[in-house]
Motif scaffolding. Structure first.
Motif, PDB file in Angstrom:
ATOM      1  N   PRO A 364     137.932 -90.875  -2.532  1.00  0.00           N
ATOM      2  CA  PRO A 364     136.515 -90.877  -2.913  1.00  0.00           C
ATOM      3  C   PRO A 364     135.838 -89.535  -2.656  1.00  0.00           C
ATOM      4  O   PRO A 364     136.245 -88.761  -1.789  1.00  0.00           O
ATOM      5  CB  PRO A 364     135.917 -91.969  -2.028  1.00  0.00           C
ATOM      6  N   PHE A 365     134.804 -89.259  -3.423  1.00  0.00           N
ATOM      7  CA  PHE A 365     133.938 -88.108  -3.187  1.00  0.00           C
ATOM      8  C   PHE A 365     132.558 -88.432  -3.729  1.00  0.00           C
ATOM      9  O   PHE A 365     132.374 -89.416  -4.455  1.00  0.00           O
ATOM     10  CB  PHE A 365     134.503 -86.832  -3.823  1.00  0.00           C
ATOM     11  N   VAL A 366     131.573 -87.607  -3.380  1.00  0.00           N
ATOM     12  CA  VAL A 366     130.196 -87.781  -3.853  1.00  0.00           C
ATOM     13  C   VAL A 366     129.700 -86.464  -4.400  1.00  0.00           C
ATOM     14  O   VAL A 366     129.863 -85.411  -3.766  1.00  0.00           O
ATOM     15  CB  VAL A 366     129.266 -88.272  -2.717  1.00  0.00           C
ATOM     16  N   LEU A 367     129.093 -86.502  -5.582  1.00  0.00           N
ATOM     17  CA  LEU A 367     128.425 -85.341  -6.163  1.00  0.00           C
ATOM     18  C   LEU A 367     126.928 -85.527  -5.992  1.00  0.00           C
ATOM     19  O   LEU A 367     126.386 -86.566  -6.355  1.00  0.00           O
ATOM     20  CB  LEU A 367     128.758 -85.218  -7.651  1.00  0.00           C
ATOM     21  N   GLY A 368     126.253 -84.520  -5.458  1.00  0.00           N
ATOM     22  CA  GLY A 368     124.834 -84.639  -5.164  1.00  0.00           C
ATOM     23  C   GLY A 368     124.639 -85.079  -3.725  1.00  0.00           C
ATOM     24  O   GLY A 368     125.609 -85.281  -2.974  1.00  0.00           O
ATOM     25  N   ARG A 369     123.409 -85.254  -3.335  1.00  0.00           N
ATOM     26  CA  ARG A 369     123.088 -85.621  -1.953  1.00  0.00           C
ATOM     27  C   ARG A 369     122.203 -86.860  -1.934  1.00  0.00           C
ATOM     28  O   ARG A 369     120.974 -86.773  -1.853  1.00  0.00           O
ATOM     29  CB  ARG A 369     122.378 -84.464  -1.238  1.00  0.00           C
ATOM     30  N   PRO A 370     122.818 -88.043  -2.047  1.00  0.00           N
ATOM     31  CA  PRO A 370     121.999 -89.259  -2.006  1.00  0.00           C
ATOM     32  C   PRO A 370     121.302 -89.403  -0.664  1.00  0.00           C
ATOM     33  O   PRO A 370     121.926 -89.283   0.397  1.00  0.00           O
ATOM     34  CB  PRO A 370     123.022 -90.380  -2.227  1.00  0.00           C
ATOM     35  N   ALA A 371     120.001 -89.631  -0.723  1.00  0.00           N
ATOM     36  CA  ALA A 371     119.185 -89.748   0.493  1.00  0.00           C
ATOM     37  C   ALA A 371     118.934 -91.220   0.778  1.00  0.00           C
ATOM     38  O   ALA A 371     118.145 -91.866   0.100  1.00  0.00           O
ATOM     39  CB  ALA A 371     117.860 -89.003   0.318  1.00  0.00           C
ATOM     40  N   GLY A 372     119.623 -91.754   1.747  1.00  0.00           N
ATOM     41  CA  GLY A 372     119.384 -93.120   2.148  1.00  0.00           C
ATOM     42  C   GLY A 372     120.260 -94.129   1.416  1.00  0.00           C
ATOM     43  O   GLY A 372     121.011 -93.806   0.489  1.00  0.00           O
ATOM     44  N   GLU A 373     120.133 -95.381   1.861  1.00  0.00           N
ATOM     45  CA  GLU A 373     121.015 -96.442   1.388  1.00  0.00           C
ATOM     46  C   GLU A 373     120.840 -96.712  -0.096  1.00  0.00           C
ATOM     47  O   GLU A 373     121.825 -96.892  -0.825  1.00  0.00           O
ATOM     48  CB  GLU A 373     120.749 -97.717   2.193  1.00  0.00           C
ATOM     49  N   ALA A 374     119.610 -96.753  -0.587  1.00  0.00           N
ATOM     50  CA  ALA A 374     119.377 -97.095  -1.987  1.00  0.00           C
ATOM     51  C   ALA A 374     119.969 -96.046  -2.925  1.00  0.00           C
ATOM     52  O   ALA A 374     120.573 -96.383  -3.951  1.00  0.00           O
ATOM     53  CB  ALA A 374     117.887 -97.259  -2.252  1.00  0.00           C
ATOM     54  N   GLU A 375     119.831 -94.775  -2.589  1.00  0.00           N
ATOM     55  CA  GLU A 375     120.398 -93.731  -3.446  1.00  0.00           C
ATOM     56  C   GLU A 375     121.921 -93.717  -3.373  1.00  0.00           C
ATOM     57  O   GLU A 375     122.591 -93.428  -4.370  1.00  0.00           O
ATOM     58  CB  GLU A 375     119.820 -92.368  -3.071  1.00  0.00           C
TER      59      GLU A 375
END
Length: 509
Positions: A364-375
């Motif tokens: 797994p990886f993430v692109l961007g910076r989700p802020a908090g649980e909902a994002e």
């Protein structure tokens, strides 16, 4: 409803003169955890349904079930589903089961072994021999190689355990049930026989290759196309199940193909995306779709069609992993309001990716910076949508027809926002059926015993609940993030550059 959602009136079922509205067709589904029976009339209305639990024995890579439990569970489910239905209304039945599940039985159909389930991995040592000996056949059939959990390696593993009694034969999971229903051994359907090495192109067992592997031809069943009438329900089975004696028994399909029928995805270019723990995509082609990478393979469909598809290592299972016990309705509302375009690659397990590319080492990886649980939640939803779009871009890259309707089913399709997000990223209208599932698909297939084509039966019996149109402006906003996702997969060496280039061309059209 958020203003970016665009539901529209769905096309209703279309009556056919070859499908009696008052007739009842029975679909039987053998899953991993339960056996299910549904009784569906000629208008698509479910008038009876029941299920019974199944239990497994698991240890490391071993996964077995008791075949006698399959029969007992289905018999009980049938009796309940048919309670109160006039016997003369019941016109046919079909059975689906898990793909690659097999057993050995004696000449009377009594199991000699447990059922080795679809994901039993004990045949790992036999797989190289299978793939070396049968390479030309597997290549011709469009899937390049077999996996340890496929039926043929497992059959070799069983044969290595010792000599068999005279008259022993191989049965696929569904074959045991059709034998019990008719009172005699029946032919296997080509869908269940695929993973045992059946040559789908020449429609025969590859005798030379199987002989070289030590598989006696007498062990193997006759094979027919799905939709063929195998026989009728015998008196003993009628007493056990409540199905009227004389009811036609129609050759079924594997559970994934059965679900595709239940979704009504039957015309060339039509596709069904099943979003459960993982994402499974299956469609219809007039020709065999060959994939040099081996991540897409085809089943034989009823008539002259082919059913290409693939199963991803990504899907809604990522939600259960990262948000256990969460209020998903509340998270969905918060995610929809966030406007986030972060993307999480939604692998569900430790086995890497299987489709739309093969990368056992993928993580797994993430692109961007989700802020908090909902994002973060929204990033997972968008990640699944990105994998799904890439599946269709890859199928288009292979030359599969992908211009027909797309139907969304599975647990993930029950989230309206997620379904709309998927439609928007795909850039096309999607359909959500009123009901779906493998058992429903087998009820539709069973209706062909009365003379209807499968397309006519599906048109009369599969009801679409709603259609979701895509929002072109939102599609345009999402596509750059999708291409970032594709570029990251390519940068990590998991996705072939040629596939990435094709995805980019499609996005720019």
């Amino acid at each position: 409803m958020p203003d970016h959602q665009h539901p529209q009136h769905a096309p209703s079922a279309v009556p056919s003169p070859l499908v009696d509205p008052g007739a009842v067709h029975l679909g039987l589904d053998l899953g991993t955890q339960s056996a299910r029976a549904v009784a569906v009339d000629g208008t698509g209305r479910t008038i009876g349904a029941a299920s019974r639990p199944l239990t497994s024995r698991r240890e490391d890579v071993r996964h077995e079930q008791d075949p006698e439990q399959w029969w007992a569970a289905l018999a009980g489910a049938c009796r309940e589903a048919l309670a109160g239905i006039a016997p003369e209304r019941v016109r046919g039945l079909a059975v689906d089961a898990t793909s690659g599940t097999i057993l050995l039985a004696d000449s009377r159909g009594t199991p000699l072994t447990p059922g080795l389930m679809y994901d039993d991995g004990r045949a790992h040592a036999c797989t190289e021999r299978v793939n070396t000996t049968g390479a030309a056949v597997w290549e011709r059939s469009g899937y390049r190689s077999m996996q340890p959990s496929w039926a043929l390696p497992k059959l070799l593993w069983l044969l290595d355990r010792g000599p068999l009694p005279t008259g022993a034969r191989l049965l696929h999971q569904a074959d045991l049930i059709t034998w019990r229903l008719t009172g005699r051994q029946t032919a296997a359907d080509a869908g269940h026989a695929l993973k045992t090495g059946y040559d789908l192109v020449e429609e025969r067992w590859p005798e030379a290759e199987l002989s070289a592997l030590g598989v006696p031809h007498r062990l193997l069943p006759e094979v027919v196309r799905p939709g063929t009438v195998l026989g009728t329900v015998c008196a003993d089975a009628a007493r056990a199940t409540g199905i009227p004696a004389g009811t036609p028994v129609v050759a079924g399909m594997t559970d994934g193909c059965a679900a595709q029928i239940g979704a009504g995805a039957l015309a060339a270019g039509a596709w069904n995306s099943v979003l459960g723990t993982t994402l499974v995509v299956k469609g219809v082609s007039t020709r065999l779709v060959r994939d040099p990478a081996g991540v897409v393979y085809c089943h034989r469909g009823p008539g002259g069609t082919w059913l290409p598809g693939g199963a991803s290592g990504s899907g809604a299972g990522v939600i259960a992993r990262h948000f256990p016990g969460a209020d998903l309705d509340a998270l969905t509302r918060q995610a929809a309001a966030s406007g986030s375009t972060a993307v999480a690659y939604p692998l569900t397990g430790a086995g890497g990716e299987r489709f739309p590319f093969r990368a056992p080492e993928a993580s797994p990886f993430v692109l961007g910076r989700p802020a908090g649980e909902a994002e973060h939640f929204h990033a997972c939803l968008l990640g699944v949508a990105c994998v799904e779009r890439l599946c269709y871009d890859y199928l288009d890259h292979l030359g599969a027809p992908v211009d027909g309707p797309v139907t969304l089913t599975g647990g993930g399709a029950r989230n309206p926002y997620w379904s709309q997000l998927r439609a928007d990223l795909l850039g096309r209208t999607v359909r959500l059926p009123e009901r779906s599932g493998s058992a429903t698909g087998m009820a539709v297939l069973a209706a062909t015993a009365s003379g209807a084509t499968l397309e006519d039966a599906a048109a009369a019996m599969v009801r679409v609940r709603t259609e979701l149109r895509h929002d072109p402006a939102r599609t345009a906003r999402l596509l750059p993030r999708y291409l970032d996702f594709v570029d990251e997969l390519t940068r990590r060496g998991w996705l072939e550059p040629a596939v990435a280039a094709h995805a980019r061309r499609k996005a720019e059209q």
